[in-house]
Design a protein around this motif. Structure first.
Motif, PDB file in Angstrom:
ATOM      1  N   LEU A 119       0.840  -1.199   0.000  1.00  0.00           N
ATOM      2  CA  LEU A 119       0.000   0.000   0.000  1.00  0.00           C
ATOM      3  C   LEU A 119       0.875   1.250   0.000  1.00  0.00           C
ATOM      4  N   SER A 120       0.542   2.193  -0.872  1.00  0.00           N
ATOM      5  CA  SER A 120       1.202   3.501  -0.926  1.00  0.00           C
ATOM      6  C   SER A 120       0.291   4.540  -0.292  1.00  0.00           C
ATOM      7  N   ALA A 121       0.785   5.781  -0.203  1.00  0.00           N
ATOM      8  CA  ALA A 121      -0.012   6.881   0.358  1.00  0.00           C
ATOM      9  C   ALA A 121      -1.366   6.947  -0.330  1.00  0.00           C
ATOM     10  N   SER A 122      -2.414   7.084   0.465  1.00  0.00           N
ATOM     11  CA  SER A 122      -3.820   7.162   0.053  1.00  0.00           C
ATOM     12  C   SER A 122      -4.449   5.804  -0.256  1.00  0.00           C
ATOM     13  N   ASP A 123      -3.702   4.705  -0.125  1.00  0.00           N
ATOM     14  CA  ASP A 123      -4.275   3.370  -0.307  1.00  0.00           C
ATOM     15  C   ASP A 123      -4.822   2.864   1.024  1.00  0.00           C
ATOM     16  N   SER A 124      -5.867   2.043   0.941  1.00  0.00           N
ATOM     17  CA  SER A 124      -6.406   1.402   2.141  1.00  0.00           C
ATOM     18  C   SER A 124      -6.671  -0.059   1.857  1.00  0.00           C
ATOM     19  N   LEU A 125      -6.729  -0.841   2.921  1.00  0.00           N
ATOM     20  CA  LEU A 125      -7.031  -2.262   2.810  1.00  0.00           C
ATOM     21  C   LEU A 125      -7.821  -2.679   4.040  1.00  0.00           C
ATOM     22  N   ASN A 126      -8.896  -3.408   3.817  1.00  0.00           N
ATOM     23  CA  ASN A 126      -9.728  -3.931   4.897  1.00  0.00           C
ATOM     24  C   ASN A 126      -9.237  -5.326   5.265  1.00  0.00           C
ATOM     25  N   VAL A 127      -9.041  -5.561   6.561  1.00  0.00           N
ATOM     26  CA  VAL A 127      -8.664  -6.882   7.066  1.00  0.00           C
ATOM     27  C   VAL A 127      -9.802  -7.353   7.963  1.00  0.00           C
ATOM     28  N   ARG A 128     -10.496  -8.380   7.522  1.00  0.00           N
ATOM     29  CA  ARG A 128     -11.639  -8.914   8.252  1.00  0.00           C
ATOM     30  C   ARG A 128     -11.205  -9.617   9.531  1.00  0.00           C
ATOM     31  N   SER A 129     -12.095  -9.619  10.520  1.00  0.00           N
ATOM     32  CA  SER A 129     -11.814 -10.341  11.761  1.00  0.00           C
ATOM     33  C   SER A 129     -11.521 -11.806  11.429  1.00  0.00           C
ATOM     34  N   GLY A 130     -10.630 -12.412  12.224  1.00  0.00           N
ATOM     35  CA  GLY A 130     -10.261 -13.805  12.023  1.00  0.00           C
ATOM     36  C   GLY A 130      -9.198 -14.032  10.964  1.00  0.00           C
TER      37      GLY A 130
END
Length: 161
Positions: A119-130
């Motif tokens: 991920l670079s600046a302004s990138d996002s990533l969702n990490v789900r529980s588990g």
């Protein structure tokens, strides 16, 4: 951009809090509202203080990493983190918390469920529980700064993967 200011309205009396809030103490509500306008508890409408790295709770983690708790509620937390070059956290997971990683500056490498994401600046990533995950700064020269937004909080909800 000019700094924003929060306009505060009149104090709400203790009697108003008793009728809406079960007796909680006085607070300041946003201007233009009266106690009868609220369809949810008045404390949810109380203006919050501006938070940043200079006034937020700070903690150290790992060998040389920093964290600042910008919001620290049971249902939601927002933490700004800084990882110097060559640092990494241990692989772990959260049974309850869903997390979003949002990069402010630098390059964040996330190992998520066996896949590598950069991920670079302004990138996002969702990490789900588990989901097992690990944040790393693979740069040899630059720190990475990012936000970790967790719902609910990760306090007491972290175990090795």
């Amino acid at each position: 951009m000019a700094p924003r200011s929060i306009v505060r309205g009149p104090k709400v009396s203790s009697a108003d809090f008793v009728s809406f809030h079960g007796g909680r103490s006085e607070g300041q509500v946003l201007s233009g509202y009266t106690p009868g306008d609220f369809t949810r508890p008045i404390c949810d409408m109380v203006a919050m203080a501006i938070q940043n790295r200079s006034n937020a709770e700070h903690y150290k983690w790992g060998d040389a990493c920093d964290g600042w708790r910008l919001l620290d509620n049971e249902d939601l937390s927002v933490i700004e983190e800084r990882m110097p070059p060559g640092t990494a956290e241990v692989m772990h997971l959260h049974d309850r918390a869903n997390q979003v990683f949002y990069v402010l500056e630098g390059m964040l490498t996330l190992l998520v469920g066996g896949e590598i994401e950069r991920l670079s600046a302004s990138d996002s990533l969702n990490v789900r529980s588990g989901t097992p995950h690990q944040a790393r700064n693979e740069s040899e020269t630059d720190s990475v700064r990012f936000l970790v937004i967790s719902a609910p909080t990760t306090k007491g909800d972290r175990r090795s993967a």
